[in-house]
Design a protein around this motif. Structure first.
Motif, PDB file in Angstrom:
ATOM      1  N   PHE A 140       0.832  -1.211   0.000  1.00 19.50           N
ATOM      2  CA  PHE A 140       0.000   0.000   0.000  1.00 19.50           C
ATOM      3  C   PHE A 140       0.863   1.256   0.000  1.00 19.50           C
ATOM      4  O   PHE A 140       0.650   2.186  -0.790  1.00 19.50           O
ATOM      5  CB  PHE A 140      -0.940  -0.010   1.213  1.00 19.50           C
ATOM      6  N   ASP A 141       1.838   1.302   0.876  1.00 18.41           N
ATOM      7  CA  ASP A 141       2.653   2.518   1.012  1.00 18.41           C
ATOM      8  C   ASP A 141       3.398   2.837  -0.288  1.00 18.41           C
ATOM      9  O   ASP A 141       3.481   3.996  -0.704  1.00 18.41           O
ATOM     10  CB  ASP A 141       3.651   2.351   2.172  1.00 18.41           C
ATOM     11  N   THR A 142       3.921   1.793  -0.930  1.00 18.37           N
ATOM     12  CA  THR A 142       4.639   2.009  -2.191  1.00 18.37           C
ATOM     13  C   THR A 142       3.689   2.551  -3.256  1.00 18.37           C
ATOM     14  O   THR A 142       4.009   3.519  -3.959  1.00 18.37           O
ATOM     15  CB  THR A 142       5.264   0.689  -2.688  1.00 18.37           C
ATOM     16  N   ALA A 143       2.522   1.920  -3.371  1.00 17.29           N
ATOM     17  CA  ALA A 143       1.552   2.350  -4.388  1.00 17.29           C
ATOM     18  C   ALA A 143       1.114   3.791  -4.123  1.00 17.29           C
ATOM     19  O   ALA A 143       0.968   4.595  -5.052  1.00 17.29           O
ATOM     20  CB  ALA A 143       0.353   1.413  -4.395  1.00 17.29           C
ATOM     21  N   LEU A 144       0.926   4.110  -2.861  1.00 19.92           N
ATOM     22  CA  LEU A 144       0.536   5.474  -2.493  1.00 19.92           C
ATOM     23  C   LEU A 144       1.583   6.473  -2.974  1.00 19.92           C
ATOM     24  O   LEU A 144       1.263   7.518  -3.567  1.00 19.92           O
ATOM     25  CB  LEU A 144       0.373   5.531  -0.965  1.00 19.92           C
ATOM     26  N   ASN A 145       2.842   6.149  -2.729  1.00 22.96           N
ATOM     27  CA  ASN A 145       3.916   7.056  -3.153  1.00 22.96           C
ATOM     28  C   ASN A 145       4.031   7.134  -4.672  1.00 22.96           C
ATOM     29  O   ASN A 145       4.337   8.201  -5.217  1.00 22.96           O
ATOM     30  CB  ASN A 145       5.241   6.638  -2.504  1.00 22.96           C
ATOM     31  N   THR A 146       3.772   6.013  -5.341  1.00 27.53           N
ATOM     32  CA  THR A 146       3.775   6.028  -6.812  1.00 27.53           C
ATOM     33  C   THR A 146       2.679   6.950  -7.325  1.00 27.53           C
ATOM     34  O   THR A 146       2.886   7.755  -8.249  1.00 27.53           O
ATOM     35  CB  THR A 146       3.559   4.592  -7.350  1.00 27.53           C
ATOM     36  N   ILE A 147       1.504   6.830  -6.729  1.00 25.47           N
ATOM     37  CA  ILE A 147       0.383   7.701  -7.146  1.00 25.47           C
ATOM     38  C   ILE A 147       0.759   9.167  -6.923  1.00 25.47           C
ATOM     39  O   ILE A 147       0.522  10.023  -7.785  1.00 25.47           O
ATOM     40  CB  ILE A 147      -0.905   7.327  -6.369  1.00 25.47           C
ATOM     41  N   CYS A 148       1.358   9.446  -5.784  1.00 21.36           N
ATOM     42  CA  CYS A 148       1.729  10.844  -5.500  1.00 21.36           C
ATOM     43  C   CYS A 148       2.724  11.362  -6.540  1.00 21.36           C
ATOM     44  O   CYS A 148       2.620  12.517  -6.985  1.00 21.36           O
ATOM     45  CB  CYS A 148       2.294  10.971  -4.080  1.00 21.36           C
TER      46      CYS A 148
END
Ligand code: ADP
Length: 321
Positions: A140-148
């Motif tokens: 989740f955290d990685t995907a969140l940062n990718t989205i950002c």
């Protein structure tokens, strides 16, 4: 006492799965177990795609995205006859325990294997954060940062051209990727299952923006909130006068090297899984609550309701518009 452990990844891949595989294999070996990997999830289990591995097999993977042992979906795993073949494959290799890294569906498969005499533990591997028994899922955290990162880039061109852009993100009925990225990016609107906004209201708010102080807007939307984000963009353009674009971020959200947070969460969960198996536990899933690694019976976990982040949703109204 178990003498061997296998690990597989199932369902959608997520960054950090490799770090979890590594933790299971390394901990297993340290504790004197024979260690195996199963390629392609339950499909590979059914087909007997099982290989014994040593600690070198998991060298240099802690930083790699995806899953080096591949993932797959096998709907037929719901059938007992199919699972019997899978159990046979494990018995052939003298494997008595299995760690399954995946989402809720994969947990069900793990529970069924437990009932058939294989000690099985589930670990939360999905970018969607849609597993109620953990505060955060691995990925989740990685995907969140990718989205950002993506939203940052879209923002530049969006602001330059005074546009409005809808950005559709994943989540599988869970709005966390949209909510967290929307807050982190300070976007004008966030639309999720827990925080829906009707088409008419979107249009009303955009008209206010267009004729107010801000002449461009970013809107983050959870997948499945609208039948087609591109059609929505066209209609909103006609009804607001804004030049409107839509971007579906799609599978790029699943890729990339895992964040430090995901690597550590995956490592903690993987170590815990082997420790639980050695304590004789089975049919449980591991997660994180308030920064502690915890575990629950899989059936209890599947009945849990996800937290709705009321505090964060309230903040949207205070700081994002
Ligand atoms: P996720 O694990 O990410 O939720 P899926 O729901 O696609 O992904 O489930 C992954 C796999 O888990 C399925 O392809 C199937 O092999 C297995 N699975 C799902 N539900 C069940 C079930 N009720 N019983 C046994 N196996 C299941």
């Amino acid at each position: 006492m178990i003498k061997s452990v296998a690990v597989l990844t199932s369902g959608g891949d997520a960054p950090g799965m490799n770090a979890a595989i590594r933790a299971v294999v390394r901990t297993g070996i340290k504790k004197g177990l024979k260690t195996f990997v199963v390629y392609e999830g339950y499909k590979g289990l059914y087909e007997g795609n099982i290989v014994e591995v040593d600690r070198n097999f998991v060298s240099d993977i802690i930083n790699r995205g995806g899953t080096i042992i591949n993932s797959a979906r096998l709907p037929e795993f719901k059938e007992e006859e199919v699972r019997k073949v899978a159990v046979e494959q494990l018995r052939k290799h003298n494997i008595d325990a299995l760690v399954v890294i995946g989402g809720d569906g994969s947990y069900m498969g793990a529970k069924r294997l437990t009932e058939m005499g294989i000690a099985t533990i589930g670990l939360p591997g999905t970018i969607d954060n849609d597993i109620a028994s953990t505060d955060y899922t691995i990925g989740f955290d990685t995907a969140l940062n990718t989205i950002c990162d993506c939203v940052d880039k879209i923002r530049d061109t969006n602001a330059s051209h005074l546009r409005c852009t809808f950005i559709e993100v994943m989540g599988n009925h869970c709005g966390d990727l949209a909510l967290f990225s929307g807050l982190a990016e300070g976007v004008e609107m966030v639309i999720t299952p827990d925080h829906p906004i009707s088409k008419d209201e979107i249009i009303e708010r955009l008209k206010q923006l267009k004729f107010g102080f801000k002449k461009h807007a970013l809107i983050v939307v959870s997948e499945k909130m609208f039948p087609d984000i591109y059609d929505l963009a066209k209609e909103v353009q006609v009804r607001t006068g804004f030049e409107v674009r839509a971007e579906r971020l799609g599978h790029l959200q699943r890729g990339g090297k895992p964040s430090a947070f995901d690597r550590i969460l995956a490592t903690r969960c993987g170590v815990k899984a082997v420790e639980l198996l050695l304590e004789g536990k089975s049919g449980v899933c591991v997660g994180m609550r308030k920064n502690e690694i915890v575990y629950y019976d899989i059936m209890d976990a599947l009945k849990m309701k996800r937290d709705i982040h009321h505090e964060l949703i309230k903040m949207l109204g205070l700081v994002n518009r």
